[in-house]
Design a protein around this motif. Structure first.
Motif, PDB file in Angstrom:
ATOM      1  N   PRO A 481      -7.792   1.722   3.111  1.00  0.00           N
ATOM      2  CA  PRO A 481      -8.279   0.037   2.673  1.00  0.00           C
ATOM      3  C   PRO A 481      -6.898  -0.484   3.120  1.00  0.00           C
ATOM      4  O   PRO A 481      -7.446  -2.168   2.927  1.00  0.00           O
ATOM      5  CB  PRO A 481      -7.888   1.014   1.535  1.00  0.00           C
ATOM      6  N   GLY A 482      -6.086  -0.619   3.934  1.00  0.00           N
ATOM      7  CA  GLY A 482      -5.311  -1.469   4.349  1.00  0.00           C
ATOM      8  C   GLY A 482      -4.580  -2.440   3.388  1.00  0.00           C
ATOM      9  O   GLY A 482      -4.282  -1.809   1.873  1.00  0.00           O
ATOM     10  N   ALA A 483      -4.769  -3.901   3.410  1.00  0.00           N
ATOM     11  CA  ALA A 483      -4.703  -4.831   2.627  1.00  0.00           C
ATOM     12  C   ALA A 483      -5.095  -4.881   0.935  1.00  0.00           C
ATOM     13  O   ALA A 483      -4.463  -5.360   0.298  1.00  0.00           O
ATOM     14  CB  ALA A 483      -4.638  -6.336   3.406  1.00  0.00           C
ATOM     15  N   ARG A 484      -6.563  -4.925   1.159  1.00  0.00           N
ATOM     16  CA  ARG A 484      -7.090  -4.485   0.065  1.00  0.00           C
ATOM     17  C   ARG A 484      -6.591  -3.199  -0.970  1.00  0.00           C
ATOM     18  O   ARG A 484      -6.963  -3.435  -2.676  1.00  0.00           O
ATOM     19  CB  ARG A 484      -8.824  -3.363   0.162  1.00  0.00           C
ATOM     20  N   LEU A 487      -4.245  -6.212  -2.683  1.00  0.00           N
ATOM     21  CA  LEU A 487      -5.280  -7.102  -3.276  1.00  0.00           C
ATOM     22  C   LEU A 487      -6.348  -7.041  -3.829  1.00  0.00           C
ATOM     23  O   LEU A 487      -6.275  -8.027  -4.865  1.00  0.00           O
ATOM     24  CB  LEU A 487      -6.115  -8.096  -1.741  1.00  0.00           C
ATOM     25  N   ASP A 488      -6.695  -5.858  -3.777  1.00  0.00           N
ATOM     26  CA  ASP A 488      -8.070  -5.017  -5.210  1.00  0.00           C
ATOM     27  C   ASP A 488      -7.697  -4.301  -5.683  1.00  0.00           C
ATOM     28  O   ASP A 488      -8.455  -3.286  -6.550  1.00  0.00           O
ATOM     29  CB  ASP A 488      -9.170  -5.000  -4.279  1.00  0.00           C
ATOM     30  N   GLY A 489      -6.656  -3.903  -5.667  1.00  0.00           N
ATOM     31  CA  GLY A 489      -5.886  -2.460  -5.601  1.00  0.00           C
ATOM     32  C   GLY A 489      -6.956  -0.559  -6.107  1.00  0.00           C
ATOM     33  O   GLY A 489      -6.946  -0.006  -6.322  1.00  0.00           O
ATOM     34  N   ALA A 490      -8.205  -1.008  -4.259  1.00  0.00           N
ATOM     35  CA  ALA A 490      -7.931   0.113  -3.882  1.00  0.00           C
ATOM     36  C   ALA A 490      -7.507   1.222  -3.898  1.00  0.00           C
ATOM     37  O   ALA A 490      -5.646   1.103  -3.608  1.00  0.00           O
ATOM     38  CB  ALA A 490      -8.532  -0.558  -2.251  1.00  0.00           C
ATOM     39  N   ILE A 718       0.695  -0.167   4.936  1.00  0.00           N
ATOM     40  CA  ILE A 718       0.471  -0.539   3.241  1.00  0.00           C
ATOM     41  C   ILE A 718      -1.895   0.440   2.917  1.00  0.00           C
ATOM     42  O   ILE A 718      -2.268  -0.851   4.295  1.00  0.00           O
ATOM     43  CB  ILE A 718      -0.229  -1.798   3.357  1.00  0.00           C
ATOM     44  N   GLY A 719      -1.632   0.907   2.209  1.00  0.00           N
ATOM     45  CA  GLY A 719      -3.403   1.694   2.437  1.00  0.00           C
ATOM     46  C   GLY A 719      -3.868   2.524   3.135  1.00  0.00           C
ATOM     47  O   GLY A 719      -4.074   2.178   4.419  1.00  0.00           O
ATOM     48  N   ASN A 720      -2.946   3.021   4.048  1.00  0.00           N
ATOM     49  CA  ASN A 720      -2.571   4.632   5.166  1.00  0.00           C
ATOM     50  C   ASN A 720      -2.532   3.290   6.145  1.00  0.00           C
ATOM     51  O   ASN A 720      -3.401   3.899   7.864  1.00  0.00           O
ATOM     52  CB  ASN A 720      -3.134   5.157   4.656  1.00  0.00           C
ATOM     53  N   ARG A 736      -8.192  -6.918  10.080  1.00  0.00           N
ATOM     54  CA  ARG A 736      -9.058  -7.038   9.960  1.00  0.00           C
ATOM     55  C   ARG A 736      -8.687  -5.960   8.862  1.00  0.00           C
ATOM     56  O   ARG A 736     -10.268  -6.655   7.939  1.00  0.00           O
ATOM     57  CB  ARG A 736      -9.884  -5.617  10.977  1.00  0.00           C
ATOM     58  N   SER A 737      -8.126  -5.935   7.819  1.00  0.00           N
ATOM     59  CA  SER A 737      -8.423  -5.469   6.294  1.00  0.00           C
ATOM     60  C   SER A 737      -8.059  -6.535   5.877  1.00  0.00           C
ATOM     61  O   SER A 737      -8.119  -6.838   4.539  1.00  0.00           O
ATOM     62  CB  SER A 737      -7.310  -3.994   6.246  1.00  0.00           C
TER      63      SER A 737
END
Length: 753
Positions: A481-484, A487-490, A718-720, A736-737
């Motif tokens: 998910p990266g930055a998500r 930002l989105d709690g993914a 972050i987010g793998n 891109r994330s």
């Protein structure tokens, strides 16, 4: 090929121990080399400063080498001596190779092994390139073009950085030798019409004029370039040439004035004091090789002169007390291992710091490093250097063999310099038993095989790294998910991060691979078109590399939302009205000119919006702000009625030790936390771009810091997804994330974006 410094029995009966006959071997200068290498090692290990010891080495090598060449130039004008036989570059080069390469190759092989064992894979290519540069004597140019500071050691420094001085001296020797050969040829040819040219006094005058001319140009160049690019200037052979030439000039015209012993003693004492202390009150990395380098250079010349004046009258006047002290047993021994000690001390320091993950060595650690360096230096000299020097019988002068060649081997990686000595010079030490042909042959084979294997290994690894292709455009967002994740709690499943520490080095923006960014020296404006090239709406992406990496998200959004992205990018050159911009402290006038032309073009083409940076770290890596020189850019776009999307700069990773190279930190066993940064040291409580909106209503702040930082911390992964591809640039995969959040914020200002 080093003449024994202790007198033979026959010499002891006829020569008082504290006297030095004309032309004799200068034992005190061996001791001066010992003092110089002690200063270099101590200042590197404990004080993180430039000592001036390298400048002593440069001056000594010029004194011996030019003096030797001059004597052979004079011999070449004798009818019975051929030009080639007198100067003989082949023999000189062979002797230099035998003197220098065995120890150098040994240390380079050790550095290669230690690099694989101690340093992370992300550094192997850069170290490999420097191994080759050092072996081929262009390490100074390699460092100059990469603008590395030669200052306080840290685990991030190159273990080969100190070898720049060897390259400078090697280049100096080759050029000087070829120049001497050409000079002899010209003089021989011209003497057919002007016989007076072969007179020693005339030759000395011509050589002096030539040396003065070249040294003056070099000195002017060194002084002038300090204000242009001091980091490059420090390593520049042209800037450094005046230092060995100063020593060479003294060899050509040694003052033969009779002065009282007390004056010579005072001169020697002051000179030695200047050499020992100048590292404290001269910031060498900022001042050398400019005018302040005259301090160690002139002090070295003064010590040479003080010890030599005692021999000018042919009587047995003792040397000054300082020179006699330098001729003591320990300084001379230290001088005898100074070349090997110079080679070993720096890489041992760097590898130790890397192994311990430290930036500085404590006192006790430093003592241990010096002890190990001395031991390795002695072993290298005894079992590598001495056996392969190939002692040869002294060269006989045309006068019937009255003169013997005495070699002064220089400590700082560089010179075997010949001086025609006195017939009463002490005899050579017998060849050590371990230097039998069998031992020397096996050692030579091992060094050659090791060198070839190292070269093949470095080339293979570099090809492997160059062949890495990073394609993360189709990552599964549920796994990566990266930055998500912020930002989105993914949710973030437990998998290895991508790109890997080695792969992320190649995870660059599309513009870098497509050639749509100008280099530091390229004045051209390289325009790239991304997103939907046929769209009617246009966003201009303009600025330096911290604007460039946003193309990886803008390209996606342009294709999705039907707008075109036109790029105007230059390395290290954000849009700014600064008339005298710099890059890492180096004046960067090309940037100011480029920005003026780009601004004119953008205003003339009138895009629908401009995307550029609005903040930057205030102190290099911490505390972001809006630089005052950005305000003029916003004003011009305001006057042209062009909307500006001002993006807040990303974190420049750092901790209490200084900047963090994320890929290297991760490859060295670090993780998202240990390679990350505290948010409070990177950002203030709010985005300062917001304060400019009232003044510039067309300025729309873009703040994506929540994508790479929590309220307190900014991790390296972050987010793998690995966040940075180097010291402070976001990886293309991570950018891109961020695309969905970037789109959300852009559409608040530009609904069509």
């Amino acid at each position: 090929m080093h003449v024994v410094t202790a007198p033979t029995r026959s010499t002891e009966r006829t020569q008082p121990p504290r006297a030095q006959r004309a032309g004799a071997y200068r034992v005190d200068l061996d001791g001066l080399r010992g003092v110089a290498i002690a200063l270099v090692a101590c200042f590197h290990i404990w004080f993180g400063r430039v000592s001036g010891g390298v400048d002593v080495f440069l001056t000594l090598s010029g004194y011996f080498f030019v003096g030797s060449l001059l004597k052979h130039v004079l011999l070449s004008q004798t009818p019975t001596v051929s030009l080639w036989a007198a100067v003989d570059p082949r023999t000189r080069l062979t002797r230099l190779v035998r003197r220098l390469l065995p120890a150098l190759v040994t240390v380079l092989l050790a550095i290669t092994v230690l690099t694989i064992v101690v340093l992370p894979q992300t550094r192997w290519v850069s170290v490999g390139r420097e191994v080759i540069a050092s072996a081929l004597y262009y390490q100074n140019w390699h460092l100059a073009f990469n603008s590395q500071d030669y200052t306080a050691a840290s685990s991030a420094n190159s273990p080969l950085q100190h070898l720049w001085s060897m390259s400078v001296q090697g280049q100096f020797f080759v050029v000087t030798m070829l120049t001497a050969l050409a000079f002899c040829g010209v003089v021989k040819l011209a003497s057919r019409w002007v016989p007076a040219l072969t007179r020693p006094t005339v030759l000395r005058a011509l050589v002096s004029i030539a040396i003065l001319g070249v040294a003056a140009v070099s000195f002017y160049w060194a002084q002038m370039r300090m204000g242009v690019n001091q980091q490059f200037n420090y390593y520049d052979t042209i800037s450094r040439t005046w230092e060995p030439l100063a020593g060479g000039l003294l060899a050509v015209w040694m003052p033969k004035v009779r002065v009282p012993n007390a004056i010579r003693a005072l001169v020697g004492l002051v000179a030695l004091a200047l050499i020992v202390t100048c590292g404290w009150w001269i910031v060498g990395v900022e001042e050398y090789p400019g005018p302040m380098a005259l301090v160690p250079v002139l002090a070295t010349l003064a010590l040479i002169w003080a010890g030599a004046t005692a021999t000018q009258r042919g009587d047995e006047v003792p040397q000054p007390v300082v020179n006699r002290a330098l001729a003591g047993r320990f300084p001379v021994w230290l001088g005898s291992v100074s070349y090997a000690l110079y080679l070993w001390h720096w890489p041992l320091l760097i590898f130790y710091l890397a192994w311990r993950d430290k930036n500085h060595a404590a006192f006790v650690e430093g003592v241990g490093l010096i002890a190990v360096s001395l031991a390795l230096a002695w072993l290298t000299k005894r079992y590598v250097e001495d056996p392969l020097r190939a002692p040869r019988s002294a060269a006989a002068a045309p006068s019937g063999g009255r003169h013997r060649v005495a070699d002064h081997s220089h400590a700082d990686g560089a010179a075997t310099a010949e001086t025609l000595g006195d017939p009463a010079l002490p005899r050579r030490r017998p060849r050590p038993r371990f230097a039998a042909p069998g031992y020397a042959g096996v050692l030579t084979i091992l060094l050659i095989v090791g060198s070839l294997a190292t070269g093949v290994g470095i080339t293979a690894w570099q090809r492997h790294v160059d062949g890495i292709v990073v394609d993360t455009t189709n990552l599964d967002p549920k796994i990566y998910p990266g930055a998500r994740a912020f930002l989105d709690g993914a949710p973030v499943p437990k998998v290895d991060a991508v790109p890997s520490a080695l792969e992320v080095l190649k995870d660059l923006p599309e513009t870098s691979y497509n050639g749509h960014i100008s280099s530091f020296t390229d004045p051209a404006i390289h325009v790239g078109v991304y997103g939907n090239p046929n769209a009617t709406r246009t966003i201009a992406l303009a600025g330096g590399s911290h604007a460039e990496y946003w193309i990886s998200a803008l390209d996606i959004l342009g294709k999705q939302n039907d707008f075109k992205v036109v790029t105007y990018l230059k390395m290290g050159c954000p849009l700014s009205t600064d008339p005298n911009p710099t890059s890492d402290g180096v004046p960067y006038p090309q940037c100011a000119d480029w920005v003026r032309r780009v601004m004119d073009r953008i205003v003339a083409t009138r895009p629908d919006a401009v995307f550029t940076n609005s903040t930057r770290p205030r102190y290099g890596i911490t505390d972001d702000w809006v630089p005052p020189d950005y305000i003029g850019i916003f004003q011009r776009f305001h006057d042209a009625n062009i909307p500006v999307l001002g993006v807040r700069d990303s974190v420049w990773p750092h901790n209490a030790k200084g900047p963090i190279d994320t890929p290297t930190c991760l490859a060295d066993g670090g993780d998202a936390k240990s390679c990350g940064s505290d948010r409070a040291s990177s950002y203030g409580p709010r985005n300062l771009t917001d304060d400019l909106v009232a003044q510039f209503p067309n300025l729309h702040p873009i703040d994506l810091s929540r994508g790479w930082c929590t309220d307190t911390f900014c991790p390296a992964v972050i987010g793998n997804i690995t966040v940075y591809h180097d010291w402070h640039h976001l990886s293309a995969t991570f950018v891109r994330s961020l695309a969905p959040e970037l789109q959300r914020q852009m559409q608040l200002a530009l609904p069509w974006a």
